[in-house]
Write an enzyme that holds these catalytic residues in place. Sequence first.
Site, PDB file in Angstrom:
ATOM      1  N   HIS A 160      44.835  47.651 -31.259  1.00 36.30           N
ATOM      2  CA  HIS A 160      45.289  47.486 -29.903  1.00 36.30           C
ATOM      3  C   HIS A 160      44.213  46.232 -29.424  1.00 36.30           C
ATOM      4  O   HIS A 160      43.235  46.098 -29.804  1.00 36.30           O
ATOM      5  CB  HIS A 160      45.329  48.496 -28.916  1.00 36.30           C
ATOM      6  CG  HIS A 160      45.625  48.276 -27.406  1.00 36.30           C
ATOM      7  ND1 HIS A 160      45.120  47.698 -26.590  1.00 36.30           N
ATOM      8  CD2 HIS A 160      46.859  48.745 -27.024  1.00 36.30           C
ATOM      9  CE1 HIS A 160      45.957  47.993 -25.379  1.00 36.30           C
ATOM     10  NE2 HIS A 160      46.744  48.373 -25.650  1.00 36.30           N
ATOM     11  N   ASP A 199      38.679  54.234 -31.694  1.00 36.67           N
ATOM     12  CA  ASP A 199      39.396  54.090 -30.436  1.00 36.67           C
ATOM     13  C   ASP A 199      40.422  55.482 -30.437  1.00 36.67           C
ATOM     14  O   ASP A 199      41.270  55.316 -31.451  1.00 36.67           O
ATOM     15  CB  ASP A 199      40.287  52.737 -30.419  1.00 36.67           C
ATOM     16  CG  ASP A 199      41.335  52.840 -29.361  1.00 36.67           C
ATOM     17  OD1 ASP A 199      41.675  53.971 -28.897  1.00 36.67           O
ATOM     18  OD2 ASP A 199      41.868  51.687 -29.292  1.00 36.67           O
ATOM     19  N   GLN A 235      45.192  57.080 -28.697  1.00 37.70           N
ATOM     20  CA  GLN A 235      46.507  57.583 -29.241  1.00 37.70           C
ATOM     21  C   GLN A 235      46.215  58.801 -29.893  1.00 37.70           C
ATOM     22  O   GLN A 235      47.202  59.671 -30.396  1.00 37.70           O
ATOM     23  CB  GLN A 235      47.238  56.673 -29.946  1.00 37.70           C
ATOM     24  CG  GLN A 235      47.847  55.518 -29.128  1.00 37.70           C
ATOM     25  CD  GLN A 235      48.753  55.767 -27.899  1.00 37.70           C
ATOM     26  OE1 GLN A 235      49.332  56.621 -28.002  1.00 37.70           O
ATOM     27  NE2 GLN A 235      48.604  54.866 -27.012  1.00 37.70           N
ATOM     28  N   LYS A 243      47.211  58.951 -20.964  1.00 38.98           N
ATOM     29  CA  LYS A 243      47.893  59.206 -22.165  1.00 38.98           C
ATOM     30  C   LYS A 243      47.869  60.582 -22.624  1.00 38.98           C
ATOM     31  O   LYS A 243      48.377  60.755 -23.583  1.00 38.98           O
ATOM     32  CB  LYS A 243      47.473  58.090 -23.352  1.00 38.98           C
ATOM     33  CG  LYS A 243      47.473  56.760 -22.815  1.00 38.98           C
ATOM     34  CD  LYS A 243      47.121  56.105 -24.182  1.00 38.98           C
ATOM     35  CE  LYS A 243      46.908  54.646 -23.725  1.00 38.98           C
ATOM     36  NZ  LYS A 243      48.227  53.790 -23.303  1.00 38.98           N
ATOM     37  N   CYS A 299      50.931  45.300 -27.140  1.00 39.66           N
ATOM     38  CA  CYS A 299      49.602  44.869 -27.005  1.00 39.66           C
ATOM     39  C   CYS A 299      48.856  45.128 -28.365  1.00 39.66           C
ATOM     40  O   CYS A 299      47.749  45.229 -28.575  1.00 39.66           O
ATOM     41  CB  CYS A 299      48.732  45.831 -25.940  1.00 39.66           C
ATOM     42  SG  CYS A 299      49.055  45.573 -24.378  1.00 39.66           S
TER      43      CYS A 299
HETATM   44  N1  7TS Z   1      43.771  51.723 -27.746  1.00 43.65           N
HETATM   45  C1  7TS Z   1      45.028  52.112 -28.063  1.00 43.65           C
HETATM   46  C2  7TS Z   1      45.195  52.486 -29.494  1.00 43.65           C
HETATM   47  C3  7TS Z   1      45.876  52.195 -27.036  1.00 43.65           C
HETATM   48  O1  7TS Z   1      47.158  52.646 -27.437  1.00 43.65           O
HETATM   49  C4  7TS Z   1      45.673  51.706 -25.730  1.00 43.65           C
HETATM   50  C5  7TS Z   1      46.672  51.821 -24.881  1.00 43.65           C
HETATM   51  C6  7TS Z   1      44.631  51.218 -25.388  1.00 43.65           C
HETATM   52  C7  7TS Z   1      43.676  51.143 -26.476  1.00 43.65           C
HETATM   53  C8  7TS Z   1      44.222  50.801 -24.015  1.00 43.65           C
HETATM   54  O2  7TS Z   1      44.038  52.016 -23.271  1.00 43.65           O
HETATM   55  P1  7TS Z   1      43.856  51.763 -21.612  1.00 43.65           P
HETATM   56  O3  7TS Z   1      44.011  53.186 -21.095  1.00 43.65           O
HETATM   57  O4  7TS Z   1      42.575  51.338 -21.637  1.00 43.65           O
HETATM   58  O5  7TS Z   1      44.791  50.861 -21.434  1.00 43.65           O
HETATM   59  N2  7TS Z   1      48.115  51.275 -25.282  1.00 43.65           N
HETATM   60  C9  7TS Z   1      49.078  51.203 -24.606  1.00 43.65           C
HETATM   61  C10 7TS Z   1      50.492  51.136 -25.246  1.00 43.65           C
HETATM   62  O6  7TS Z   1      50.764  51.467 -26.280  1.00 43.65           O
HETATM   63  N3  7TS Z   1      51.545  50.953 -24.300  1.00 43.65           N
HETATM   64  O7  7TS Z   1      50.954  50.657 -23.063  1.00 43.65           O
HETATM   65  C11 7TS Z   1      49.445  50.842 -23.259  1.00 43.65           C
END
Ligand code: 7TS
Length: 422
Positions: free
Chosen positions: A138, A215, A218, A241, A379
């Site tokens: 990401h 990370d 997910q 999430k 992203c």
């Molecule tokens: N890493 C992964 C694997 C992610 O899926 C996301 C967000 C992030 C980092 C960033 O997370 P945040 O909570 O700090 O924003 N992924 C997504 C997505 O798949 N669609 O919208 C956000």
Amino acid sequence: MSTGIARNATTPATAAAYDVERVRRDFPALRQQVHGHPLIYLDNAATTQKPQAVMDALQRFYLEECSNIHRGVHYLSQQATEDYEATRSKARRFLNARQNREILFVRGTTEALNLVAHSFARPRLRSGDEVLITHMEHHSNIVPWQILCQETGARLRVAPINDAGELIVEEFEKLLGPRTRVVSLAYVSNALGTINPVRELVRMAHARNVPVVLDGAQAAPHLKVDVQELDCDFFTLSGHKMYAPTGIGVLYGKAELLEEMPPYQGGGDMIRSVTFEKTLYNELPFKFEAGTPNIAGTIGLGAAMDYLEELGRENIAAYEQELLDYGTRALSRVPGLRMIGTAREKAAVLSFDLPGVHPHDVGTILDREGIAVRTGHHCAQPVMDRFGVPATSRASLGVYNTREELDALAAGLRKVTEIFGR
Ligand code: 7TS
């Protein structure tokens, strides 16, 4: 609180033990209609809906104990502090960390990764050193490292993926060189669903004394995570999430590493004493929690973790895996559909391309049927480049999704192909 699984420690982790209709009743948002159809929410990788238990925890905080933490002798402040710190214990158990001081509350995975890049990696990087990531990251696990490399003269190395969207482990190992100072990679890819063999990768990196950042944005909602067993040095998650509010997440770090690291931000709560000549920093974890934190969100995260534990994280994994297999079969029958991400080990994500139809059109037509999917590059633009598409449509699963919803998705996609005359 009613949940879909009877509270029974001996309940086997099988999809059959899972009562999804009971789970669905815990999520008020699922009762609504969208464009005259019952909402089918399949954008869980972006963010999940929230169970009543999380809403209740937020409301209780704001209605009954709203106050600042770690600084009041009065009753409300003590209650709030207790609940905030209780979430730290819950998060320790959720990740099986050794100690509460290894759990830092942050805004989410993005902030967690920036914190690690800034406070952990930056002081260790010299010109010519290397940071190793993978092709499926990401943007939030790419850009902080790029910025760091620009500042320090270090080099960003990228381990390749194959046509199924799996990391090529031999290439990863080859890229672990004498100048590698840190590895940072997704446990589960948001754009492909690939589950990386992280135990093996951590072992490879540690054999060369290279620390590993996982990370887990997910992974945490779908898999049982044990940071001691994984032996990763850092692990991140985003509360939103995993059925908790937005704006709250966790960074786990091994205590000995966090001890050595300078603070990420300065301000209140992260200090022991301040004079204009010198400031002494607070101990872990407070050294990394400057300013008034997201107290309500943290308490909400605690409620979400309780909720997931009550459902049983192995039960969730088994149920979602079965659902993923069902969805994969259902979508494979849609004429022309090309699945992007066909790794053997996958979690919760169905990303696909309908040749000749722009994903934006797919998303718009599905929306008219009440079906929420995400369309775009997620992203993860380098993943799109790797598969030669500008964007995909993505259905991502959560604890409340059903086979019937995936049938509706497949029917909606058939309609899309008919509209576009394919
Ligand atoms: N890493 C992964 C694997 C992610 O899926 C996301 C967000 C992030 C980092 C960033 O997370 P945040 O909570 O700090 O924003 N992924 C997504 C997505 O798949 N669609 O919208 C956000």
